[in-house]
Design an enzyme around this catalytic site. Structure first.
Site, PDB file in Angstrom:
ATOM      1  N   HIS A   1       0.829  -1.219   0.000  1.00 45.41           N
ATOM      2  CA  HIS A   1       0.000   0.000   0.000  1.00 45.41           C
ATOM      3  C   HIS A   1       0.861   1.267   0.000  1.00 45.41           C
ATOM      4  O   HIS A   1       0.431   2.307   0.479  1.00 45.41           O
ATOM      5  CB  HIS A   1      -0.963   0.034   1.198  1.00 45.41           C
ATOM      6  CG  HIS A   1      -1.687  -1.259   1.422  1.00 45.41           C
ATOM      7  ND1 HIS A   1      -2.938  -1.521   0.899  1.00 45.41           N
ATOM      8  CD2 HIS A   1      -1.316  -2.392   2.083  1.00 45.41           C
ATOM      9  CE1 HIS A   1      -3.314  -2.738   1.246  1.00 45.41           C
ATOM     10  NE2 HIS A   1      -2.344  -3.299   1.956  1.00 45.41           N
TER      11      HIS A   1
ATOM     12  N   LYS B   1      16.119  21.934 -10.551  1.00 41.01           N
ATOM     13  CA  LYS B   1      15.465  20.688 -10.954  1.00 41.01           C
ATOM     14  C   LYS B   1      16.360  19.733 -11.734  1.00 41.01           C
ATOM     15  O   LYS B   1      17.139  20.143 -12.568  1.00 41.01           O
ATOM     16  CB  LYS B   1      14.230  20.993 -11.839  1.00 41.01           C
ATOM     17  CG  LYS B   1      13.078  21.624 -11.121  1.00 41.01           C
ATOM     18  CD  LYS B   1      12.420  20.740 -10.078  1.00 41.01           C
ATOM     19  CE  LYS B   1      11.660  19.582 -10.686  1.00 41.01           C
ATOM     20  NZ  LYS B   1      10.407  20.019 -11.325  1.00 41.01           N
TER      21      LYS B   1
ATOM     22  N   SER C   1      15.123  21.894 -15.820  1.00 46.21           N
ATOM     23  CA  SER C   1      13.937  22.712 -16.055  1.00 46.21           C
ATOM     24  C   SER C   1      14.392  24.057 -16.599  1.00 46.21           C
ATOM     25  O   SER C   1      15.425  24.580 -16.175  1.00 46.21           O
ATOM     26  CB  SER C   1      13.180  22.895 -14.745  1.00 46.21           C
ATOM     27  OG  SER C   1      12.368  24.047 -14.813  1.00 46.21           O
TER      28      SER C   1
ATOM     29  N   GLU D   1       9.978   8.595 -16.858  1.00 42.73           N
ATOM     30  CA  GLU D   1       8.651   9.204 -17.058  1.00 42.73           C
ATOM     31  C   GLU D   1       8.135   8.938 -18.467  1.00 42.73           C
ATOM     32  O   GLU D   1       6.963   8.636 -18.686  1.00 42.73           O
ATOM     33  CB  GLU D   1       8.718  10.717 -16.845  1.00 42.73           C
ATOM     34  CG  GLU D   1       8.864  11.132 -15.404  1.00 42.73           C
ATOM     35  CD  GLU D   1       9.028  12.642 -15.296  1.00 42.73           C
ATOM     36  OE1 GLU D   1       8.019  13.331 -15.120  1.00 42.73           O
ATOM     37  OE2 GLU D   1      10.167  13.133 -15.425  1.00 42.73           O
TER      38      GLU D   1
END
Ligand code: ARG
Length: 467
Positions: free
Chosen positions: A160, A287, A281, A294
């Site tokens: 979980h 970043k 970024s 992804e």
């Protein structure tokens, strides 16, 4: 033949094809990718026709030389693809006739574009499956070695997405490897049904020429000729099987990607991905984004889409060939490209994963991950499991209040909950003790992880040797 109609089938037509219809029905813009396989199939077909006496040896040689030259023209980018000539098959045949004259027109004896295209796609899929398999093996090898290196590295295991019990990082990576081992089996199984030859089925019923399909099959490296001509020209199960393999594989890569994305976040801070797999970024200078995982996660959707396209493409087709089948190529090509690129990205990236061991260890220490070990300890001392569960539950509640992990409590503190607890409890409350205790096949103990890595290595090389 009317000048203005298609030279390959214009004989019975009295007006030229509507310009839009010609464009709408043409496939050459995408099926030109099958040119190497189309030429390979044609060479085998001509060789067989000469073997059975339908072509002379001179005719065969002229055809083969012409086709080899055309192959060169295509490779050098000199070939002039024509949309009015509809598809890769008629483009190549027309060019052959242009080059060698009337003999070129004999190549199509005893075959149809229907068995030709089915053969081309199968040859193409076989080639691509073999390339994909190399990348899949490379990825599995990378995972096995990473797992072996990290057999003792401790991290929290989750259910979980809540801290559950400590596991080793190597064990987690070997879980990924198991997914891929199943994908590998599915790929090889799919290859068996890809490698069957439709050529000779002709349009749908077979041909009146004395062809020898075993000869052609052998020349092309197929396991056997297909059994039934109607099925041979219409079957695209192998394309569906491949995209189904691809969908399951991408589902796995997507799950792994999700974990990589989580693990690289400041909140988890479990791993570092080298800069070459990440991007920055344009606005936020701090970043470093895990773009590669992804994107793999994102590409999963298009592969599922291709599986749906192909299933739907086939669902209502009467026997035998229908033009619908021309729609099989783009989904299949994109599925092949996506699988190959995603596997390459992963095979390059996985060996470069840098676990942040201290941070993983710290995370495993938080979240009471050895609570089950304490319960098991009490059971070993004669407490019933349900009572042990309750005692540990109370210890955890105390830990939450005092902000202490179980292993940070003193013996006195622990004994508030059960007098059965003694000094030796601290052996099971450590993370090392917890993972080492799960010492059976399939368990997370470091020695089991190393043994599992060795078995995986052997299974993989047995596969390599066996084909
Ligand atoms: N371009 C066609 C395809 O991709 C080749 C076969 C065409 N056959 C036919 N009878 N129209 O399926």
């Amino acid at each position: 033949m009317s000048q203005a109609t298609n030279q390959s089938w214009g004989g019975r037509f009295s007006e030229p094809t509507d310009a839009f219809v010609a464009r709408f029905t043409a496939s050459v813009n995408f099926d030109q990718r099958l040119a190497p396989q189309d030429i390979q199939g044609s060479i085998a077909h001509a060789t067989m026709l000469a073997r059975v006496g339908v072509l002379t040896d001179d005719e065969r040689d002229a055809i083969i030389n012409g086709l080899n030259e055309i192959q060169g023209e295509i490779e050098r980018g000199e070939f002039n693809w024509s949309v009015p000539l509809e598809d890769v098959h008629m483009n190549i045949e027309a060019r052959l006739t242009e080059k060698i004259g009337i003999t070129g027109k004999k190549l199509h004896t005893g075959r149809s574009r229907n068995d030709q295209v089915a053969t081309d796609i199968r040859l193409f899929m076989r080639d691509e499956i073999d390339v994909i398999e190399v990348e899949l093996k490379r990825l599995r090898e990378g995972m096995i070695e990473l797992a072996d290196r990290e057999a003792e590295t401790i991290m929290p295991g989750f259910t979980h997405l809540q801290t559950a019990q400590p596991v080793t990082f190597g064990h987690h990576i070997l879980a990924w490897q198991e997914m891929l081992a199943r994908d590998h089996e599915r790929l090889l199984d799919c290859r068996k049904r890809v490698n069957v030859m439709p050529l000779g089925a002709a349009a749908l019923a077979g041909t009146t020429y004395p062809i020898d399909r075993h000869v052609t099959a052998e020349l092309l490296g197929f396991d056997r000729p297909s059994e039934n001509s109607l099925d041979a020209v219409s079957d695209r199960d192998f394309a569906i099987e491949f995209t189904s393999f691809a969908s399951i594989l991408l589902m796995h890569l997507s799950r792994m990607s999700e974990e990589l994305v989580l693990w690289t976040s400041a909140q988890f801070n479990f791993i570092d991905l080298p800069d070459r797999f990440c991007t920055g970024s344009s606005i936020m200078p701090q970043k470093k984004n895990p773009d590669v995982p992804e994107l793999v996660r994102g590409k999963t959707g298009r592969v599922y889409g291709h599986l749906m396209s192909l299933l739907t493409l086939m669902k209502s087709q009467p026997l035998a060939y229908n033009k619908d089948n021309q729609e099989d190529k783009e989904p299949l090509f994109d599925a092949v490209d996506t699988v190959r690129d995603c596997l390459k990205a992963f095979a390059d990236m996985v060996p470069a994963i840098e676990p942040k061991k201290a941070s993983m260890y710290e995370a495993a220490r938080r979240g009471f991950s050895t609570a089950t070990d304490l319960a098991d300890y009490l059971v070993r001392k004669g407490v019933a499991f349900r009572d042990a569960h309750e005692i540990v539950g109370q210890s955890v509640a105390y830990g939450l209040k005092t902000e202490k992990d179980l292993s940070e409590m003193s013996l006195d503190e622990l004994q508030q909950f059960s007098a059965t607890i003694e000094q030796d409890v601290f052996e099971v409350l450590t993370l090392e003790g917890s993972v080492a205790a799960r010492n059976h096949i399939g368990g997370t103990a470091p020695n089991q992880v190393r043994a599992a890595a060795q078995r995986a290595r052997e299974a993989l090389s047995a596969l390599k040797a066996g084909a």
